[in-house]
Scaffold this motif. Sequence first.
Motif, PDB file in Angstrom:
ATOM      1  N   PHE A  18       5.056   6.371  -9.503  1.00 37.35           N
ATOM      2  CA  PHE A  18       4.228   6.805  -8.392  1.00 37.35           C
ATOM      3  C   PHE A  18       4.142   8.335  -8.358  1.00 37.35           C
ATOM      4  CE2 PHE A  18       6.548   2.955  -7.041  1.00 37.35           C
ATOM      5  CZ  PHE A  18       5.493   2.100  -6.788  1.00 37.35           C
ATOM      6  N   THR A  19       3.020   8.850  -7.851  1.00 36.67           N
ATOM      7  CA  THR A  19       2.964  10.266  -7.493  1.00 36.67           C
ATOM      8  C   THR A  19       3.372  10.377  -6.030  1.00 36.67           C
ATOM      9  OG1 THR A  19       0.626  10.136  -6.835  1.00 36.67           O
ATOM     10  CG2 THR A  19       1.111  10.753  -9.126  1.00 36.67           C
TER      11      THR A  19
ATOM     12  N   ASN B  18       0.818  -1.219   0.000  1.00 38.31           N
ATOM     13  CA  ASN B  18       0.000   0.000   0.000  1.00 38.31           C
ATOM     14  C   ASN B  18       0.847   1.262   0.000  1.00 38.31           C
ATOM     15  OD1 ASN B  18      -2.528  -1.381   0.082  1.00 38.31           O
ATOM     16  ND2 ASN B  18      -2.182  -1.786   2.244  1.00 38.31           N
ATOM     17  N   LEU B  19       1.970   1.218  -0.734  1.00 35.66           N
ATOM     18  CA  LEU B  19       2.871   2.353  -0.951  1.00 35.66           C
ATOM     19  C   LEU B  19       3.562   2.813   0.336  1.00 35.66           C
ATOM     20  CD1 LEU B  19       0.760   4.483  -3.465  1.00 35.66           C
ATOM     21  CD2 LEU B  19       2.083   2.395  -3.856  1.00 35.66           C
TER      22      LEU B  19
ATOM     23  N   ARG C  71       1.995   8.473  -2.961  1.00 32.15           N
ATOM     24  CA  ARG C  71       0.564   8.709  -2.790  1.00 32.15           C
ATOM     25  C   ARG C  71      -0.299   7.757  -3.608  1.00 32.15           C
ATOM     26  NH1 ARG C  71      -0.797  13.427  -0.270  1.00 32.15           N
ATOM     27  NH2 ARG C  71      -2.812  12.382  -0.155  1.00 32.15           N
ATOM     28  N   ARG C  72       0.080   7.524  -4.875  1.00 32.80           N
ATOM     29  CA  ARG C  72      -0.709   6.613  -5.708  1.00 32.80           C
ATOM     30  C   ARG C  72       0.138   6.143  -6.885  1.00 32.80           C
ATOM     31  NH1 ARG C  72      -2.614   8.755 -10.402  1.00 32.80           N
ATOM     32  NH2 ARG C  72      -2.427  11.028 -10.661  1.00 32.80           N
ATOM     33  N   ILE C  73      -0.356   5.128  -7.561  1.00 33.87           N
ATOM     34  CA  ILE C  73       0.318   4.603  -8.747  1.00 33.87           C
ATOM     35  C   ILE C  73      -0.210   5.357  -9.960  1.00 33.87           C
ATOM     36  CG2 ILE C  73       0.785   2.549 -10.137  1.00 33.87           C
ATOM     37  CD1 ILE C  73       0.118   0.892  -7.618  1.00 33.87           C
ATOM     38  N   THR C  74       0.680   5.852 -10.802  1.00 37.76           N
ATOM     39  CA  THR C  74       0.267   6.599 -11.991  1.00 37.76           C
ATOM     40  C   THR C  74      -0.259   5.647 -13.057  1.00 37.76           C
ATOM     41  OG1 THR C  74       2.441   6.468 -13.022  1.00 37.76           O
ATOM     42  CG2 THR C  74       2.052   8.329 -11.525  1.00 37.76           C
TER      43      THR C  74
ATOM     44  N   GLN D 238       0.928   1.811 -13.655  1.00 40.20           N
ATOM     45  CA  GLN D 238       0.133   0.582 -13.685  1.00 40.20           C
ATOM     46  C   GLN D 238       0.656  -0.364 -14.760  1.00 40.20           C
ATOM     47  OE1 GLN D 238      -2.104  -0.323 -11.610  1.00 40.20           O
ATOM     48  NE2 GLN D 238      -2.974   1.507 -10.660  1.00 40.20           N
TER      49      GLN D 238
END
Length: 314
Positions: free
Chosen positions: A49-50, A16-17, A57-60, A64
Amino acid sequence: MNLHQFRFVQEAARRNLNLTETAKALFTSQPGVSKAILELEEELGVDIFTRHGKRLRRITEPGQQVLASIEIIMREVSNLKRIGEEYSKQDNGTLSIATTHTQARYVLPGPVAQLRRQLPQVRVSLHQGNPEQVVRWLLDDSADVGLATESLAQIDELVTLPCYEWQHVLVVPSDHPLASVERVSLEQLAAEPIVTYHPTFTGRTRIDRAFAARHLQPNIVLEAIDSDVIKTYVRLGMGLGIVAEMAVREDPAGGDLVSRPLGHLFGQNVTRIAFKRGAYLRNYVYTFAELLSDRLNRHLLERAMTGDTTDYSL
């Protein structure tokens, strides 16, 4: 780019990053993980990732696609290792089985003992945990085979096949009023304290759904993951026990306990065998599967592992 970078990116997505947890899982430092990921992004020319500060924070969107490619690469690396072991050792190695306590205690002893008699050079390693852990061990390549009733069929990264059906049974002291009732009702169960499995184990979801469908609230006073523990607390008078039928096959009466089938209330459960999709299966994995269930054979497993869309339901 290198495998270490791929592994760091893959594990970061799985955790989860959380880079701290990623570093712990890979026995390395958080700065080392961050640096490796940044170097890979620089080489690829895209952000995987951002970030907010140093946190992911999230996967770009391109990330993906990168992750999908990494999954394929790491899976094939694992397959290469297994192919080398297969042809260098033949039927000599370690079969790692991830499963729940009920399967390990009541289902696996026979097949495992038969496997050892047929292939004495094969060692067996049992990983016992909850169904979610079984899934994780398979996806992490910590286990060759997974066996559980809950969760496995919903995971796209796994190939699963049904092994056998079973039902829940009621266990009560021989002097309990329900011991003389052949066909117990949900209303009778709801009126008594109940000792049964934790919600993530051994078909518990069917039990909960059955009560909910009748708008009944069961009085579950103790939850456990171990059938023997459940039977122990039943003997102590804490309540009625609801366990898997495998747990009473060796001694149906349990000495001082009486068992009654509950399939008419909770239906049939299906225990499934699972493998990581795309994994290379060694000879002794096929042998074990055939010993585990009469409906499993090498041809069936090979078809399933190559993406055959046949309905394998029981």
